[in-house]
Structures are given as structure tokens and as C-alpha cells.
Design a protein around this motif. Structure first.
Motif, mmCIF file in Angstrom:
data_model
loop_
_atom_site.group_PDB
_atom_site.id
_atom_site.type_symbol
_atom_site.label_atom_id
_atom_site.label_comp_id
_atom_site.label_asym_id
_atom_site.label_seq_id
_atom_site.Cartn_x
_atom_site.Cartn_y
_atom_site.Cartn_z
ATOM 1 N N ILE A 215 0.836 -1.207 0.000
ATOM 2 C CA ILE A 215 0.000 0.000 0.000
ATOM 3 C C ILE A 215 0.868 1.253 0.000
ATOM 4 O O ILE A 215 0.554 2.249 -0.657
ATOM 5 C CB ILE A 215 -0.980 0.005 1.205
ATOM 6 C CG1 ILE A 215 -2.056 1.084 1.027
ATOM 7 C CG2 ILE A 215 -0.246 0.213 2.514
ATOM 8 C CD1 ILE A 215 -2.986 0.828 -0.117
ATOM 9 N N GLY A 216 1.996 1.202 0.702
ATOM 10 C CA GLY A 216 2.921 2.336 0.671
ATOM 11 C C GLY A 216 3.574 2.511 -0.684
ATOM 12 O O GLY A 216 3.680 3.627 -1.206
ATOM 13 N N LEU A 217 3.990 1.387 -1.291
ATOM 14 C CA LEU A 217 4.594 1.456 -2.624
ATOM 15 C C LEU A 217 3.586 1.941 -3.663
ATOM 16 O O LEU A 217 3.950 2.667 -4.599
ATOM 17 C CB LEU A 217 5.136 0.083 -3.016
ATOM 18 C CG LEU A 217 6.332 -0.433 -2.209
ATOM 19 C CD1 LEU A 217 6.707 -1.836 -2.660
ATOM 20 C CD2 LEU A 217 7.525 0.505 -2.341
ATOM 21 N N SER A 218 2.325 1.558 -3.507
ATOM 22 C CA SER A 218 1.287 1.995 -4.444
ATOM 23 C C SER A 218 1.131 3.507 -4.417
ATOM 24 O O SER A 218 1.024 4.151 -5.468
ATOM 25 C CB SER A 218 -0.055 1.332 -4.096
ATOM 26 O OG SER A 218 0.017 -0.061 -4.212
ATOM 27 N N TRP A 219 1.121 4.067 -3.227
ATOM 28 C CA TRP A 219 0.953 5.512 -3.095
ATOM 29 C C TRP A 219 2.164 6.250 -3.670
ATOM 30 O O TRP A 219 2.019 7.287 -4.322
ATOM 31 C CB TRP A 219 0.719 5.873 -1.634
ATOM 32 C CG TRP A 219 0.392 7.313 -1.381
ATOM 33 C CD1 TRP A 219 1.061 8.172 -0.567
ATOM 34 C CD2 TRP A 219 -0.698 8.060 -1.935
ATOM 35 N NE1 TRP A 219 0.465 9.400 -0.577
ATOM 36 C CE2 TRP A 219 -0.618 9.367 -1.407
ATOM 37 C CE3 TRP A 219 -1.728 7.764 -2.830
ATOM 38 C CZ2 TRP A 219 -1.523 10.370 -1.741
ATOM 39 C CZ3 TRP A 219 -2.633 8.763 -3.160
ATOM 40 C CH2 TRP A 219 -2.533 10.033 -2.620
ATOM 41 N N LEU A 220 3.348 5.707 -3.451
ATOM 42 C CA LEU A 220 4.548 6.316 -4.039
ATOM 43 C C LEU A 220 4.515 6.232 -5.563
ATOM 44 O O LEU A 220 4.885 7.177 -6.261
ATOM 45 C CB LEU A 220 5.796 5.608 -3.509
ATOM 46 C CG LEU A 220 6.121 5.775 -2.024
ATOM 47 C CD1 LEU A 220 7.331 4.924 -1.665
ATOM 48 C CD2 LEU A 220 6.382 7.230 -1.681
ATOM 49 N N ALA A 221 4.059 5.099 -6.073
ATOM 50 C CA ALA A 221 4.084 4.888 -7.521
ATOM 51 C C ALA A 221 3.095 5.783 -8.244
ATOM 52 O O ALA A 221 3.389 6.280 -9.336
ATOM 53 C CB ALA A 221 3.784 3.423 -7.830
ATOM 54 N N ILE A 222 1.921 6.016 -7.671
ATOM 55 C CA ILE A 222 0.935 6.840 -8.372
ATOM 56 C C ILE A 222 1.413 8.277 -8.482
ATOM 57 O O ILE A 222 1.166 8.953 -9.489
ATOM 58 C CB ILE A 222 -0.449 6.771 -7.682
ATOM 59 C CG1 ILE A 222 -1.522 7.445 -8.557
ATOM 60 C CG2 ILE A 222 -0.421 7.434 -6.316
ATOM 61 C CD1 ILE A 222 -1.670 6.833 -9.922
ATOM 62 N N ILE A 223 2.125 8.753 -7.483
ATOM 63 C CA ILE A 223 2.663 10.116 -7.560
ATOM 64 C C ILE A 223 3.651 10.224 -8.710
ATOM 65 O O ILE A 223 3.593 11.144 -9.533
ATOM 66 C CB ILE A 223 3.336 10.509 -6.223
ATOM 67 C CG1 ILE A 223 2.350 10.368 -5.054
ATOM 68 C CG2 ILE A 223 3.873 11.916 -6.302
ATOM 69 C CD1 ILE A 223 1.075 11.137 -5.210
ATOM 70 N N ALA A 224 4.550 9.254 -8.789
ATOM 71 C CA ALA A 224 5.537 9.253 -9.874
ATOM 72 C C ALA A 224 4.859 9.131 -11.225
ATOM 73 O O ALA A 224 5.215 9.824 -12.195
ATOM 74 C CB ALA A 224 6.529 8.109 -9.667
ATOM 75 N N ALA A 225 3.850 8.253 -11.330
ATOM 76 C CA ALA A 225 3.169 8.046 -12.607
ATOM 77 C C ALA A 225 2.442 9.299 -13.055
ATOM 78 O O ALA A 225 2.503 9.679 -14.232
ATOM 79 C CB ALA A 225 2.190 6.882 -12.483
ATOM 80 N N GLU A 226 1.767 9.974 -12.141
ATOM 81 C CA GLU A 226 1.018 11.183 -12.510
ATOM 82 C C GLU A 226 1.948 12.317 -12.912
ATOM 83 O O GLU A 226 1.615 13.123 -13.779
ATOM 84 C CB GLU A 226 0.117 11.609 -11.346
ATOM 85 C CG GLU A 226 -1.069 10.680 -11.117
ATOM 86 C CD GLU A 226 -1.889 11.053 -9.900
ATOM 87 O OE1 GLU A 226 -2.962 10.478 -9.714
ATOM 88 O OE2 GLU A 226 -1.440 11.931 -9.114
ATOM 89 N N ILE A 227 3.094 12.384 -12.276
ATOM 90 C CA ILE A 227 4.053 13.430 -12.640
ATOM 91 C C ILE A 227 4.557 13.222 -14.064
ATOM 92 O O ILE A 227 4.639 14.168 -14.859
ATOM 93 C CB ILE A 227 5.224 13.450 -11.635
ATOM 94 C CG1 ILE A 227 4.758 14.031 -10.296
ATOM 95 C CG2 ILE A 227 6.395 14.263 -12.181
ATOM 96 C CD1 ILE A 227 5.814 14.000 -9.211
ATOM 97 N N VAL A 228 4.877 11.975 -14.410
ATOM 98 C CA VAL A 228 5.436 11.695 -15.725
ATOM 99 C C VAL A 228 4.361 11.722 -16.806
ATOM 100 O O VAL A 228 4.549 12.290 -17.885
ATOM 101 C CB VAL A 228 6.167 10.335 -15.717
ATOM 102 C CG1 VAL A 228 6.652 9.985 -17.111
ATOM 103 C CG2 VAL A 228 7.347 10.391 -14.752
#
Length: 279
Positions: A215-228
Motif C-alpha cells: 500500500i505504501g509502494l502503491s501511493w509512491l508509484a501513483i505520484i511518480a506516474a502522474e508526474i510523468v
């Protein structure tokens, strides 16, 4: 006056339940509050020193744009011009979609692999290889594959979250005591009974460990994905857009939202684990 009366009047010997509750909670609450306040003070002093252009935490309130975002998180002017509540909610929806998919695939595949030593030996190197790939590296692959930013973002969540769930589930299944396996053979338990009464309860602590990491990795990943990916409603794109327009205080406020939501997600998963798998 008797000794017992004197003892009953000593400070701290009150039977007031409210006072006892405050005395019990305050040490656990005071230290975290002091730590946060101390960090904010040091940050503000660093900003005032002029060493860096990064504004201090006070800028979240003194800047007009950021103060508006802080006071009106629910505003909606259409398109991407929405308050931080809607930005965060959009990101959370994507996270939950990818996370639920990762949970289903990770637990199911983890059980199958954990029950088969041959499959475990064959697939473990592949799993270990894929889990080392950073979420940002999956973004262009997802965009090329799906051609749609929304689906690509959900895929990045899935591919980031699935590995800790899968690997921890596999380990949990492999750790089932041999005595339990012997009981199944002696009692000739069917697959359903073995699955519900032996396998899942035994592997559940490992499964929850994977779920909490994921769940922590998911939240980190969505931020990175939305930025890119860009151009999509979400807290990640909000931060990137603020950077593009040099709204530094908005970036700070967005980071605060990210940290707060991440903490809430982690504590919620920990509470669920404690409720289902108590120590």
C-alpha cells in the motif's frame, strides 16, 4: 489522620478516569508533537537564513494561493482546476484499483507458487528481477502498451504493488508447519477445508506484511506516474504543474497531503492487520 487517608490524598492517586486517560495518552502524544514542531521550527529557521530558496512552512499560510487551497480543499472550477481534496481523491481511486488487482493476483499466484516447489524454483528469479524495476521505468512501457494515461497509471500501481504481496504470500505458504500438512493427510481433508482452515490462517501474517508494504509502494508509484504522464487529475500532476509555474508553496502543501495520506493508509492497514491477525 490515618496513613491510608494520607496515601489517598497524594498527587497522582486520583481515581478520576478522565485524568487517568490523559496521563496515559499524553506521553504517547507529546513526543510526536514535539518532534514535528521542532522539525518545522528548524525548517523555518533554515528558510530565513537565506541558504536555500525553499520557503519555510509558514509560506503555506502567508502565500495567498496556498492559503486558498488550504482553506477550500473542495472547490471545483471544472477540468483540472479543483481543490486538493479532489486531486487526492482521484489519485486514491487509481491506487485502490491497481492495489486491489495486485492483491488478487499476488495472493492467488503466491499460493500456487508456494504450494509447488518446482514452480517456486522456476519463477523466483523472474519475480526477483521484475521487482527491482523502479515504478518510473514502467511508465513509458505502460503508455506504449495501453495508449491511455489512466490505464497506464493503474498498471504502474499494479506492477509496483504485486511483488511484495506475491513474494510474502509465497513465503507464508512455504512456512506452513509440516505437522499441519500431516494432519491434512491423516484426516484426508478436502482442498477447501485445507485452504480455509490451515493454509490461509497460517500464511495470513505474511500476507498482511506484503499488503502493508504494497500500500505504501502503491501511493509512491501513483505520484511518480502522474508526474510523468501529466494532464490527469491527481496530486502528482498537481505538484508537477505547480513546479512548472514556480508555485513553490503549493508544492510544499502537496507534499504535506502526500505524507498525510500515506501515513493514514499505513496506519489503516496496520489496524486492519491487528484486528484480523492479533499478536
Amino acid at each position: 489522620m490515618t496513613p491510608s487517608t494520607i496515601r489517598s490524598r497524594r498527587p497522582g492517586s486520583s481515581s478520576n478516569p478522565l485524568l487517568k486517560t490523559v496521563q496515559k495518552i499524553s506521553p504517547n502524544l507529546l513526543l510526536p508533537v514535539l518532534g514535528i514542531v521542532g522539525f518545522l521550527i528548524l525548517w523555518q529557521l533554515f528558510a530565513w537564513s537565506g541558504i536555500s530558496r525553499l520557503p519555510g512552512p509558514l509560506s503555506v499560510w502567508t502565500d495567498d494561493r496556498t492559503r486558498t487551497l488550504l482553506l477550500y480543499p473542495f472547490y471545483d472550477l471544472g477540468g483540472l482546476d479543483k481543490g486538493l481534496f479532489w486531486q487526492t481523491a482521484a489519485s486514491l481511486v487509481r491506487v485502490m484499483q491497481g492495489y486491489i488487482l495486485a492483491t488478487i493476483v499476488g495472493i492467488s499466484l503466491g499460493i500456487v507458487v508456494g504450494l509447488s516447489p518446482a514452480l517456486d524454483r522456476a519463477l523466483d528469479p523472474l519475480f526477483q528481477f521484475l521487482r527491482m524495476i523502479a515504478p518510473l521505468a514502467w511508465v513509458p512501457i505502460a503508455l506504449i502498451t495501453f495508449q491511455q494515461p489512466e490505464i497506464a497509471a493503474i498498471f504502474v500501481i499494479f506492477i509496483t504493488a504485486v511483488w511484495p504481496i506475491l513474494i510474502n504470500t509465497t513465503v507464508g505458504v512455504k512456512q506452513i508447519p509440516q505437522d499441519y500438512i500431516n494432519v491434512r493427510q491423516v484426516l484426508q481433508l478436502n482442498n477447501k477445508t485445507f485452504f480455509l482452515k490451515i493454509l490461509i490462517p497460517s500464511a495470513l501474517p505474511y500476507i498482511f506484511t506484503g499488503l502493508r508494504i504494497a500500500i505504501g509502494l502503491s501511493w509512491l508509484a501513483i505520484i511518480a506516474a502522474e508526474i510523468v504522464i501529466g494532464g490527469t487529475l491527481g496530486i502528482g500532476f498537481f505538484i508537477w504543474d505547480a513546479y512548472q509555474q514556480n508555485y513553490i508553496s503549493e508544492i510544499i502543501l502537496g507534499v504535506v497531503y502526500i505524507g498525510a495520506v500515506g501515513l493514514i493508509l499505513d496506519r489503516a492497514m496496520a489496524a486492519l492487520q491487528q484486528a484480523i491477525v492479533p499478536d
